[in-house]
Design a protein around this motif. Structure first.
Motif: not given
Length: 473
Positions: A315-338
């Motif tokens: 499960t290591g790489v899955h959790l790594a890339m999964y969390s990278g996706l979640l972090a990117a979506a979270s930060i992107n939504s903050m940076l654009v003000g959504d």
């Protein structure tokens, strides 16, 4: 040298590269500090089919497909006196295959993809310290705002950021050096020892490219992973007490412990009859851990920097890339003000934690399938009360078995025992295949619908990963 960036990513492994690529593709300024020069060695070669949808979102699927990695079409288990194989083309799987990868090459592909998307990737650049707006007696209390770094080629410098993604792996820049928030699981104080073999015979009873997982009587299990350079990765996992006893009996020889474990597994030993070991042994211990929280003001922990599980289910790489996706979506939504930061952090914490908890339960359940046997190893692998309490495993267990008829059993004191009673029941008159969900989508769901929302938000992947409230119209 003092610089600024929208997002600083510490670590260029799968978690960091995924987050950096997605954020840079949306036009955000992203700096990646990677302490090593890629390609570099890393263990963890067997990937889950649930990873392929993540590669699609990342836009890296075609690159990985073309590289020539072994296609992993299933898994084979020789566990507790039983043998069964799982084909990923069975109904309900997220993909019909995955990959067995040489991690130095796979990780390099992802990091180069992030660079191609516009991320400013600095290799051999080490993040040394993170500065916060305020620090109290018990540690940082304010927002993370700046990092100090050093590079062999560029000297040293400071870089301010709006958001930090700590993807620094087991080293854990924030969790170990600043927050002191990491703890090792009592249940999985194990030792892994592994090497590589050439000339092994393929496992005839297994699907093409399958991982082989073999339990040993009383004290551990072995993995066998075929790689595209014609080698076989073979590893031993055992609890620390059994490992210490075995090494003492072997006069301190790690190689003897490894060789004797393989000899006790007739199926694996048969595959290696004409093979030879081509690399020195590598060892890691106490590698299953979790941080108390995965996010804070201005920062996110991703991949192994946040948590890591026993490698039993790959499960290591899955959790790594999964969390990278979640972090990117979270930060992107903050940076654009959504989405405001508090809501985005709550989403990330809950979504990542739920994925981790599902896998934590499954690993523990797998170890305990044959708990009635007189086996120190299996009876020792139990989630302690200390492990269960802060992780809300009862709630996570309910998520796993939603739709099962025996929901009333979830009131039992031990969610893992309840899970075992559920999965032991025949499915359509046949024994369940692939226990522990090696590749099943319903156990590793992306929170992409309101039904799978976390903290009132869910992940929308089109036209790019971002968060959307459940009441969005």
């Amino acid at each position: 040298m003092r610089e600024e960036t929208d997002v600083l990513v510490v670590g260029g492994g799968p978690a960091g590269a995924t987050a950096a690529a997605l954020l840079a593709r949306q036009g955000h300024q992203v700096r990646v500090l990677e302490r090593q020069r890629f390609p570099r060695y890393h263990v963890g070669e067997s990937l889950l089919p649930s990873l392929l949808p993540l590669l699609d979102v990342l836009g890296a699927r075609e690159t990985v497909e073309a590289h020539g990695f072994v296609r992993k079409t299933g898994a084979f288990y020789g566990w507790g006196g039983q043998e069964w194989s799982l084909g990923f083309d069975e109904p309900g799987r997220p993909a019909a295959y995955s990959f067995q990868v040489i991690r130095s090459q796979f990780d390099h592909l992802l990091l180069e993809h992030a660079r191609a998307q516009g991320a400013d990737v600095r290799e051999e650049a080490r993040a040394q310290r993170v500065d916060f707006e305020a620090v109290g007696e018990s540690g940082p209390t304010g927002r993370a705002v700046e990092a100090t770094w050093a590079s062999r080629d560029e000297g040293a410098g400071h870089i301010r950021f709006r958001h930090l993604i700590d993807a620094s792996g087991r080293a854990g820049l924030l969790a170990t050096r600043h927050l002191g928030s990491r703890r090792v699981h009592d249940a999985f104080r194990n030792v892994a020892t592994w090497s590589y073999w050439r000339g092994a015979t393929p496992l005839a009873a297994a699907p093409s490219g399958a991982i082989g997982v073999f339990s040993l009587p009383n004290d551990g299990w072995l993995w066998a992973i075929p790689l595209h350079d014609s080698t076989l990765s073979v590893g031993l996992v055992t609890d620390k007490r059994s490992f210490a006893h075995a090494r003492q009996a072997a006069g301190g020889s790690l190689q003897t412990v490894y060789d004797e474990a393989i000899a006790r597994c007739s199926l694996l030993a048969g595959l290696l009859t004409s093979a030879h070991q081509i690399a020195p042994l590598k060892t890691e211990s106490d590698y299953s851990y979790v941080s108390e929280t995965f996010s804070g003001p201005g920062w996110f922990l991703a991949g192994d920097a946040a948590c890591f599980l026993d490698p039993l289910l790959s499960t290591g790489v899955h959790l790594a890339m999964y969390s990278g996706l979640l972090a990117a979506a979270s930060i992107n939504s903050m940076l654009v003000g959504d989405v405001d930061e508090e809501a985005a952090r709550a989403f990330y914490q809950q979504a990542y934690q739920h994925a981790y908890e599902r896998l934590l339960i499954l690993v523990s359940a797998f170890y305990r399938i044959h708990s009635g046997r007189d086996s120190y190893f299996r009876t020792a692998q139990q989630l302690s009360h200390r492990d269960q309490t802060p992780l809300r495993l009862h709630e996570s267990f309910l998520n796993i078995i939603t739709g099962a008829e025996d929901l009333h059993d979830s009131q039992a004191d031990d969610p893992v025992d309840t899970f075992l009673r559920t999965v032991r029941q025949p499915v359509n008159g046949q024994c369940p295949q692939g226990l522990a969900g090696h590749g099943t989508s319903h156990l590793l769901p992306l929170p992409t619908t309101p039904a799978h929302a976390s903290a009132g938000l869910y992940l929308n992947l089109q036209p790019h990963p971002h968060l959307r409230p459940t009441d969005h119209t």
